[in-house]
Design an enzyme around this catalytic site. Sequence first.
Site, PDB file in Angstrom:
ATOM      1  N   GLY A 106       0.836  -1.196   0.000  1.00 51.67           N
ATOM      2  CA  GLY A 106       0.000   0.000   0.000  1.00 51.67           C
ATOM      3  C   GLY A 106       0.864   1.235   0.000  1.00 51.67           C
ATOM      4  CB  THR A 107       0.073   4.828  -0.118  1.00 43.29           C
ATOM      5  OG1 THR A 107      -1.080   4.784   0.713  1.00 43.29           O
ATOM      6  CG2 THR A 107      -0.335   4.797  -1.576  1.00 43.29           C
ATOM      7  CG  ASP A 160       0.115   8.417   6.217  1.00 39.01           C
ATOM      8  OD1 ASP A 160       0.813   8.079   7.180  1.00 39.01           O
ATOM      9  OD2 ASP A 160       0.097   9.556   5.728  1.00 39.01           O
ATOM     10  CB  CYS A 161      -2.451   2.362   3.503  1.00 36.59           C
ATOM     11  SG  CYS A 161      -1.256   1.030   3.423  1.00 36.59           S
ATOM     12  CE  LYS A 198       3.457  -0.005   4.414  1.00 37.44           C
ATOM     13  NZ  LYS A 198       2.890   1.345   4.417  1.00 37.44           N
ATOM     14  CG  ASP A 204       6.248  -2.973   9.005  1.00 32.71           C
ATOM     15  OD1 ASP A 204       5.580  -2.975   7.942  1.00 32.71           O
ATOM     16  OD2 ASP A 204       6.150  -2.058   9.851  1.00 32.71           O
ATOM     17  CD  GLU A 205       8.610   0.609   7.359  1.00 36.81           C
ATOM     18  OE1 GLU A 205       8.574   0.912   6.142  1.00 36.81           O
ATOM     19  OE2 GLU A 205       7.973   1.253   8.238  1.00 36.81           O
ATOM     20  CD  GLN A 249       9.035  -0.019   2.498  1.00 35.28           C
ATOM     21  OE1 GLN A 249       8.350  -0.983   2.790  1.00 35.28           O
ATOM     22  NE2 GLN A 249       9.155   1.023   3.315  1.00 35.28           N
TER      23      GLN A 249
END
Length: 225
Positions: free
Chosen positions: A9-10, A12-13, A15, A86-87, A89
Amino acid sequence: MAELVFFSGTMDCGKSTLALQMDHNHRARARVGLIFTKLDRMGESVLSSRLGLSTEAHEVSDDLDFWDVVVEHLTHGQRADYLICDESQFYTAAQIEQLARVVDELGIDVNCFGITADFRTELFPGSKRLFELADRVQVLQVAALCWCGARATHNARIIDGVMVVEGEQVVVGDTASATDASVEYEVLCRRHYMRRMSSHAARMASATPDVLPFDLDVCAVPPRD
Ligand SMILES: [Zn+2]
């Protein structure tokens, strides 16, 4: 069957909130997990959400090998039913491949959470490899909103109040805890991303300060370089 799932997602969504909720749900069923994160806004070795929740996590450095970490964990007689990453990306392509191997050869579920694209609209390396390898990609349904109220699909980088579309891919910044206080991020809809119209720019462009320019014509499309 164990799965490699990418929740994308972007910013602020929600996650990280979902990552924490997922961990909680598994723990409540006496399942044991390993939690990983990288460059969390709250600092090293912590997974935090904007809603104020947080938990301890393994910090993912570029030379961390997920396969080695999980195998060593199991070798010491400890359980691992799932991984929460998490993170993701920010992970390297090789690390995503290690995670796929953990799923396939150890039968452990791996849940990755991450932002799809950077502030230039280009895929992050970890996200790219996840799109290529994941069993499932799930776009998070808690939609972040652009200042205009439309669904936000793009991440904008704001430096000293001005939106930029060039620069280093990874600069961690946040309104709350910025290492470099001038770097912020804002989520925008595609129309306003393309028009470089952050909420600050929209307020500046507005004739009256209380009214945002919902008329797209006010937000001119910048000339192409
Ligand atoms: Zn918008």
